[in-house]
Design a protein around this motif. Structure first.
Motif, short mmCIF file in Angstrom:
data_model
loop_
_atom_site.label_atom_id
_atom_site.label_comp_id
_atom_site.label_asym_id
_atom_site.label_seq_id
_atom_site.Cartn_x
_atom_site.Cartn_y
_atom_site.Cartn_z
N ARG A 59 0.81 -1.22 0.00
CA ARG A 59 0.00 0.00 0.00
C ARG A 59 0.85 1.27 0.00
O ARG A 59 1.85 1.39 0.71
CB ARG A 59 -0.94 0.02 1.21
CG ARG A 59 -0.24 -0.06 2.56
CD ARG A 59 -1.19 0.12 3.74
NE ARG A 59 -2.35 -0.71 3.65
CZ ARG A 59 -3.59 -0.32 3.96
NH1 ARG A 59 -3.80 0.91 4.40
NH2 ARG A 59 -4.62 -1.14 3.86
N GLY A 60 0.45 2.21 -0.85
CA GLY A 60 1.15 3.48 -0.93
C GLY A 60 2.48 3.45 -1.65
O GLY A 60 3.18 4.45 -1.70
N ASP A 66 -3.72 3.38 -1.47
CA ASP A 66 -3.67 3.39 -0.01
C ASP A 66 -4.90 4.14 0.48
O ASP A 66 -5.56 4.85 -0.28
CB ASP A 66 -2.39 4.05 0.51
CG ASP A 66 -2.36 5.56 0.30
OD1 ASP A 66 -3.00 6.28 1.11
OD2 ASP A 66 -1.71 6.02 -0.66
#
Length: 270
Positions: A59-60, A66
Motif C-alpha cells: 500500500r502506498g 492506499d
C-alpha cells in the motif's frame, strides 16, 4: 523469463503485484519502504522454475492504492488477505527491511499461511539508540524535476550517497519526473514501524533464514546474531561488504543462500 504485472482488489484497495509464473513453489516477496515489486525480478529469474516469485507492491508504494493507514497492522492485514485472495497458502514469505517485519509478523499471526520465512535486513527492535536513524525524512525531497538525472542529483545533494534504490519508484509525469510514493506518507509509515517487534519475531516456528549485510546501517550485527540465537529454526547468513540492500549488493550470493535454504526448508515442510 517474462514477469507479469497485475492488480487485484484487497481490502478495498487495488494492489499491484508481479508474478514470475509457472508451477513452482510460491514465494511471496515483500519490499521495504520506498520500494517496488520489481525489486525482486532478478531473484525471481534466479529461482525459476522451481520457485514462483509473486511480489506484492505494498500500500502506498508503486502503483498500489492506499487509504491513509500506514500502520504495521494495515500492511500485515494486506499481506494476509493477498495470500488468501490468490489461494496460495501456505507460502514461503520473503521480506526486505519493512517488508521483513511484515513477513515475520505474518508468520507469527497467521501460521497457516506461511511455510517458511526469509527475512533480509529487518530487525526485531526498531528504535533509537539500537537503530540510530529509524526514519529517513524525505519531506524536503523534490516533488518534481526536469529530468531523471536532475531528480537523482537533487536527492543525492540531500545526503543520500546513491539514490538508485529510490529512483526505481521514479516516473515521468506531465509536469516532470517524480516519485510514485507520497513523501509525507513514507515518513508516517516509517515512524509507525518504530517499536519492539521481538514478540512477533519469536511467535512463529517455521524454518527461517535471516540475511544480514555486515555493512548495514539499519540492522546491527549484534541484533541479527541475537535474533538467530533466540529463535529456534533460524539460519543466519552474513554478507561481508554488503549493506542494507544485500539483494542489490550481491544478487548472485543472495539468490544462492535463499535457494539453498529453501531446498531444505521446503523439502522438510513437504
Amino acid at each position: 523469463m517474462m514477469i507479469h504485472e497485475s492488480t487485484t482488489r484487497v481490502r478495498g484497495l487495488d494492489l499491484a503485484y508481479t508474478d514470475s509464473g509457472g508451477d513452482g513453489v510460491p514465494v511471496l516477496a515483500l519490499h521495504g519502504h520506498f520500494g517496488r515489486a520489481r525489486a525482486f525480478a532478478a531473484l525471481a529469474a534466479a529461482l525459476a522454475p522451481r520457485y514462483r516469485v509473486i511480489a506484492l507492491e505494498q500500500r502506498g508504494h508503486g502503483h498500489s492504492d492506499d487509504d491513509g493507514d500506514f500502520s504495521p497492522d494495515a500492511y500485515l492485514a494486506d499481506a494476509a488477505a493477498f495470500v488468501r485472495r490468490l489461494g496460495l497458502g501456505p507460502v514461503v514469505v520473503l521480506g526486505h527491511s519493512m517488508g521483513g517485519v511484515v513477513a515475520f509478523r505474518l508468520a507469527g499471526r497467521h501460521p497457516d499461511l506461511v511455510g517458511a520465512l526469509v527475512v533480509e535486513e529487518a530487525g526485531a527492535l526498531n528504535r533509537s539508540p539500537e537503530v540510530p536513524h529509524p526514519v529517513l525524512d524525505v519531506r524536503a525531497w523534490p516533488r518534481r524535476a526536469a529530468t531523471l538525472a536532475d531528480l537523482r542529483r537533487q536527492v543525492e545533494s540531500r545526503g543520500v550517497p546513491d539514490a538508485g534504490y529510490f529512483l526505481e519508484s521514479a516516473v515521468e509525469h506531465p509536469d516532470g519526473w517524480g516519485f510514485l510514493f507520497d513523501h509525507d506518507a513514507m515518513v508516517a509509515s516509517q515512524r509507525a514501524l518504530i517499536g519492539d517487534w521481538w514478540p512477533d519475531w519469536l511467535a512463529s516456528s517455521c524454518p527461517a533464514l535471516l540475511v544480514h549485510g555486515l555493512d548495514s546501517f539499519v540492522l546491527p550485527t549484534a541484533m541479527a546474531r541475537e535474533m538467530a540465537a533466540r529463535r529456534p529454526g533460524t539460519t543466519l547468513r552474513e554478507f561481508p561488504g554488503c549493506g542494507h540492500w544485500v539483494h542489490d549488493d550481491d544478487p548472485a550470493g543472495f539468490a544462492r543462500v535463499v535457494r539453498d535454504f529453501l531446498g531444505t526448508a521446503v523439502a522438510n515442510e513437504a
